[in-house]
Design an enzyme around this catalytic site. Structure first.
Site, PDB file in Angstrom:
ATOM      1  N   ASP A 113     -38.470  11.080   8.252  1.00  0.00           N
ATOM      2  CA  ASP A 113     -38.811  10.896   9.658  1.00  0.00           C
ATOM      3  C   ASP A 113     -37.820  11.709  10.484  1.00  0.00           C
ATOM      4  OD1 ASP A 113     -39.021   9.971  12.296  1.00  0.00           O
ATOM      5  OD2 ASP A 113     -39.624   7.974  11.661  1.00  0.00           O
ATOM      6  N   GLY A 114     -38.313  12.667  11.231  1.00  0.00           N
ATOM      7  CA  GLY A 114     -37.434  13.519  12.023  1.00  0.00           C
ATOM      8  C   GLY A 114     -36.604  12.742  13.024  1.00  0.00           C
ATOM      9  N   ASP A 131     -42.302  19.206  16.928  1.00  0.00           N
ATOM     10  CA  ASP A 131     -43.754  19.448  16.937  1.00  0.00           C
ATOM     11  C   ASP A 131     -44.406  18.503  15.922  1.00  0.00           C
ATOM     12  OD1 ASP A 131     -46.260  20.527  17.402  1.00  0.00           O
ATOM     13  OD2 ASP A 131     -45.982  22.172  15.973  1.00  0.00           O
TER      14      ASP A 131
END
Length: 250
Positions: A113-114, A131
């Site tokens: 998970d960014g 993005d």
């Protein structure tokens, strides 16, 4: 139930979908390293704001069709890339259908998970490009105030964040407001893309004050080096800032 991941092709362009009508990425088959979608081109405009060898450490959140990853890997040899993609299936599809490069000393792809990487990782980045959307074009935690605050803290003294905001949805102005709040108003929204996407750039580091003439020169150099022509975007930025003093300030 997890959404499907679909690949389609029409008129020489290969598209990525997450089980819906929304296009999550695209690649012209004969030009796999070119940026096909306008919003990805606009995200690269961040390179006009600081001089090389910036950026050296780049975090890309959301892999999609690997468009931005391929561009950085091919044209910015000084950059070390970490790509955070939450769905391992997307990585497999990008390798199989969209020419995602193999990992090497300059490229690391992590299934994560960014938002968690930004919050928990002790690294400080030159650039964070955001993005990440789900099958319904929702950004989730990647468009929330805690994430933007964490992103600012994760950037170094020249750090810039670039975020893809979906302008045709109600959340564009609200999302940009959250970015401005997190970065003390040091943020700009680029002119809206044809698809409705709006790219926001926020500065956590050294102040930027660039004459638009200099932006034109940098855009011309980028075109020579990579084939990506952002001169039209710079002209639109000039028109958008017509009431200013001829400087882009960030």
């Amino acid at each position: 139930m997890a959404h499907s991941i679909d690949v389609s092709e029409e008129a020489g362009i290969r598209y990525l979908h997450f089980g819906s009508k929304w296009v999550q990425g695209a690649m012209r088959v004969r030009r796999p390293y070119a940026l096909q979608l306008q919003y990805t081109q606009y995200m690269i405009a961040v390179l006009l704001l600081r001089e090389p060898p910036w950026p050296r450490k780049v975090l890309l959140i959301g892999l999609g069709a690997a468009s931005l990853t391929k561009f950085f890997h091919r044209y910015l040899p000084q950059s070390r890339l970490t790509v955070a993609e939450i769905d391992p299936r997307v990585v497999a599809v990008a390798r199989m259908h969209f020419k995602l490069p193999e990992e090497d000393a300059r490229l690391r792809v992590v299934i994560a998970d960014g938002a968690e990487i930004v919050t928990r990782d002790s690294q400080h980045w030159d650039a964070i490009l955001v993005d990440g959307f789900d099958a319904h074009a929702r950004a989730g935690m990647l468009d929330k105030a805690p994430f933007y605050a964490a992103a600012r803290a994760a950037l170094n003294d020249k750090g810039l964040m670039v975020s893809n905001l979906f302008g045709h949805r109600k959340g564009f102005s609200e999302g940009f407001g959250r970015i401005r709040a997190a970065f003390d108003d040091r943020a700009i929204a680029l002119p809206q893309c044809e698809t409705g996407n709006v790219i926001a750039i926020a500065n956590a580091g050294e102040a930027i004050a660039l004459r638009f003439e200099e932006l034109h020169l940098r855009a011309e150099a980028l075109r020579r080096d990579t084939g990506l022509d952002l001169r039209g975007l710079v002209k639109r930025m000039v028109l958008q800032a017509a009431e200013g003093d001829g400087l882009l300030r960030l």
